[in-house]
Design a protein around this motif. Structure first.
Motif, PDB file in Angstrom:
ATOM      1  N   ARG A 292     -15.093 -13.438  33.445  1.00  0.00           N
ATOM      2  CA  ARG A 292     -15.021 -14.369  32.320  1.00  0.00           C
ATOM      3  C   ARG A 292     -15.493 -13.678  31.033  1.00  0.00           C
ATOM      4  N   GLN A 293     -16.595 -12.930  31.144  1.00  0.00           N
ATOM      5  CA  GLN A 293     -17.108 -12.238  29.951  1.00  0.00           C
ATOM      6  C   GLN A 293     -16.143 -11.161  29.466  1.00  0.00           C
ATOM      7  N   ALA A 294     -15.540 -10.444  30.431  1.00  0.00           N
ATOM      8  CA  ALA A 294     -14.592  -9.388  30.054  1.00  0.00           C
ATOM      9  C   ALA A 294     -13.385  -9.980  29.329  1.00  0.00           C
ATOM     10  N   VAL A 295     -12.903 -11.132  29.814  1.00  0.00           N
ATOM     11  CA  VAL A 295     -11.747 -11.779  29.176  1.00  0.00           C
ATOM     12  C   VAL A 295     -12.110 -12.188  27.750  1.00  0.00           C
ATOM     13  N   ILE A 296     -13.307 -12.787  27.582  1.00  0.00           N
ATOM     14  CA  ILE A 296     -13.719 -13.240  26.249  1.00  0.00           C
ATOM     15  C   ILE A 296     -13.858 -12.047  25.298  1.00  0.00           C
TER      16      ILE A 296
END
Lengths: 307, 312
Positions: A292-296
């Motif tokens: 999720r953090q990588a996508v953001i």
């Protein structure tokens, strides 16, 4: 042509002097010219794949060398095709986009027709498959794979010495499986990454293709089996590839309004991040947190920096 | 003097003409992939070929008068050359790859025919054969589409294009094709009154209707570089981090330039939604986009997604 017929008709090895007497076009030549012409014609037949054998009829005088073509090595074995099979064969003529391979296919089909098979493409008019071969090194690697010639290539700028075993075409790209002589192990190569035509570094047929499990080697080219799952919220009807791969699940946390939740399998986190980003707001990953953090992070870069 | 290529052809031509008595000149030239002039030259060479000895009765006989008068070829006195030569490795590989490509598009009954033909060929040649894999969606969908093409009936698809909402277009299917490793359906869209291509792995269902297909003519050529023929395609240049070089292997690009610490690719873009997805997928690897407005869609989509992440 006459040499081929002469050798094919022979039941025993025929010596060169006999060949010179009987084959039309040879007997008027001088000694030197005959030697040259005969050697050239014989090599030419062999290069076409005609199995010209060398041997002696007399075990006591093995120096009396003669030549012959064994009928059973020369002739295409009988193959019977039913109508569904001949329909498929007929379509094969138009598949290749590369002129050389198209010619080879046409000549293979002509041999089948000569053997009494009649490929009939009319029944499969709805199918028009095609295969390209646009990689610069394709022709040289294809030829080396066909006649088992060791080659030297430049692979992503690195020199490599290879024994080509077999080729495969996946999703629009050609791959070569072969033995890497420097690493002394089998390796898979993407033909598009070979920078220039391959150079032969040995004779055709100078190595054997081992009985390795080619199918298993090719299967490793398929996307790795998904071994982990991510929880993804997806807008109904969107991101169909993710939905198809996933399964609907109940999510314990809050689910964004207007979304449905799926568990989606993946093998490499980086690939999943790219895939999720490509779907934008249609697919929101809920967990694992690091994905999720990588996508953001990626989305923030796109939203901000491409101004 | 005869070339190796010609000798190879003659060795197949002699059995062909014996298994096809009175073969027609034009048809025969087509079978061997040569001009009729070349075929006539071949026949003239054969005229001088035959059994060792070179006596008149030893030579292959061709009735050249009949060839001249009616264009039909009669060949005799060559019973010893009744079967063609084995396939060369190149011929066997080329034919098997072509058949495997057909197999990747076919479904059901047709697919089974190809499987058994391949098995027989491989037994006859004994060569390890190249594999071929195309992203062609499910076999069931392909079979239904092939049947609809043959039966000339309109079908309704469940289709989801790249970055688009799902739709259910009514189309007249024309043919299944392959480009760059993906299978497509070429069909006449009844709603749009135009030719469209649908990627097979994005078709989730096919419903066959009873409506017959009218006269739709031939679908347009969809050859290599098909994108360039689309008048609405625009060129976009991306400057990318070196690790994004994979794009060149997965997307049709027009040019790739190596720069210091970066690469630059020129793409033809016909579908803004496709470029939007690509830029989102590339993320931080994108350094710049020319023309800059081509990136607007991706920027907006990223902002929308970030808002959705914040708002949930």
């Amino acid at each position: 042509m006459n040499l081929a017929i002469c050798l094919l008709m022979a039941r025993r090895f025929i010596e060169k002097t006999q060949i010179r007497q009987v084959v039309e076009g040879y007997h008027d030549l001088s000694d030197a010219a005959f030697e040259r012409t005969f050697e050239r014609d014989k090599d030419e037949l062999r290069s076409m794949g005609v199995p010209v054998e060398t041997g002696s009829n007399n075990p006591l005088f093995p120096d009396e060398v003669g030549y012959r073509i064994r009928r059973k090595d020369f002739e295409l074995p009988a193959i019977d095709f039913d109508s569904a099979e001949t329909a498929a064969l007929g379509l094969a003529a138009t598949v290749w986009e590369s002129a050389t391979q198209e010619e080879q296919t046409v000549s293979a089909l002509a041999k089948l027709r000569a053997a009494g098979v009649d490929p009939d493409p009319a029944r499969l008019s709805g199918l028009a498959p095609s295969i390209g071969a646009r990689e610069p090194a394709f022709a040289t690697i294809w030829a080396a794979t066909g006649d088992h010639t060791p080659i030297r290539v430049s692979y992503r700028g690195q020199p490599r010495q290879l024994e080509p075993w077999a080729m495969t075409y996946r999703r629009g790209a050609w791959y070569l499986l072969g033995r890497d002589r420097d690493r002394e192990a089998p390796r898979m190569f993407k033909v598009a990454r070979v920078d220039a035509p391959a150079q032969a570094i040995g004779k055709a047929g100078s190595y054997r293709v081992p009985d390795v499990d080619l199918d298993a080697a090719w299967r490793r080219l398929e996307p790795r089996q998904a071994d982990t799952e991510a929880i993804v919220a997806i807008r109904p009807g969107r991101a169909v590839e993710l939905v198809r791969r996933g399964r609907p699940v109940e999510h314990v946390g809050t689910v964004p309004a207007g979304y449905e939740v799926y568990a989606v399998g993946y093998a490499r986190a980086a690939d999943l991040v790219g895939e999720l980003c490509a779907h934008g707001a249609d697919a929101l990953v809920l967990s694992p947190l690091r994905i999720r953090q990588a996508v953001i992070t990626e989305l923030t870069a796109v939203a901000g920096s491409l101004a | 003097m005869t070339s190796a290529e010609q000798v190879a052809r003659l060795l197949a031509l002699v059995p062909y003409l014996q298994s096809h008595p009175d073969a027609e000149l034009g048809t025969t030239a087509e079978v061997f992939g040569v001009s009729t002039e070349q075929l006539l030259e071949d026949l003239n060479v054969l005229w001088y070929c035959g059994l060792p000895g070179g006596m008149p009765g030893d030579l292959i006989e061709i009735d050249m008068d009949t060839v001249a008068a009616s264009g039909r070829i009669r060949l005799s006195n060559a019973e010893y050359l009744a079967r063609p030569m084995r396939f060369t490795p190149d011929e066997a590989m080329s034919l098997v790859v072509a058949l495997r490509a057909v197999r990747e598009l076919a479904g059901g009954h047709v697919g089974e025919g190809i499987d058994s033909a391949l098995a027989k060929l491989e037994r006859a040649t004994g060569a390890p054969s190249p594999h071929v894999a195309v992203a062609g969606g499910s076999e069931e969908i392909r079979e239904r589409l092939t049947e609809a093409v043959a039966g000339k009936v309109v079908v309704e698809l469940d289709y989801t294009g790249a970055g688009l909402a799902p739709s259910s277009p009514l189309v007249a299917p024309a043919q299944l094709i392959v480009r760059d490793g993906f299978g497509y359906l070429q069909a006449w869209s009844l709603e749009r009154g135009a030719w469209r291509t649908y990627r097979l792995d994005r078709i989730s269902a096919v419903r066959v209707t009873a409506e017959p297909v009218g006269d739709i003519g031939e679908p347009p050529a969809f050859g290599p570089g098909w994108l360039e023929q689309r008048p609405d395609a625009a060129e976009v240049t991306l400057r990318l981090a070196p690790e994004a070089a994979w794009i060149a292997e997965y997307h049709p690009i027009r040019a790739l330039r190596q720069l210091r610490g970066a690469i630059e690719v020129d793409l033809l873009v016909a579908d803004p939604a496709w470029l939007r997805s690509l830029l989102l997928r590339l993320g931080r690897a994108v350094r710049s986009v020319v023309p800059p407005e081509a990136a607007a869609g991706a920027r907006e989509a990223a902002a929308e997604a970030l808002a959705a992440y914040g708002a949930e």
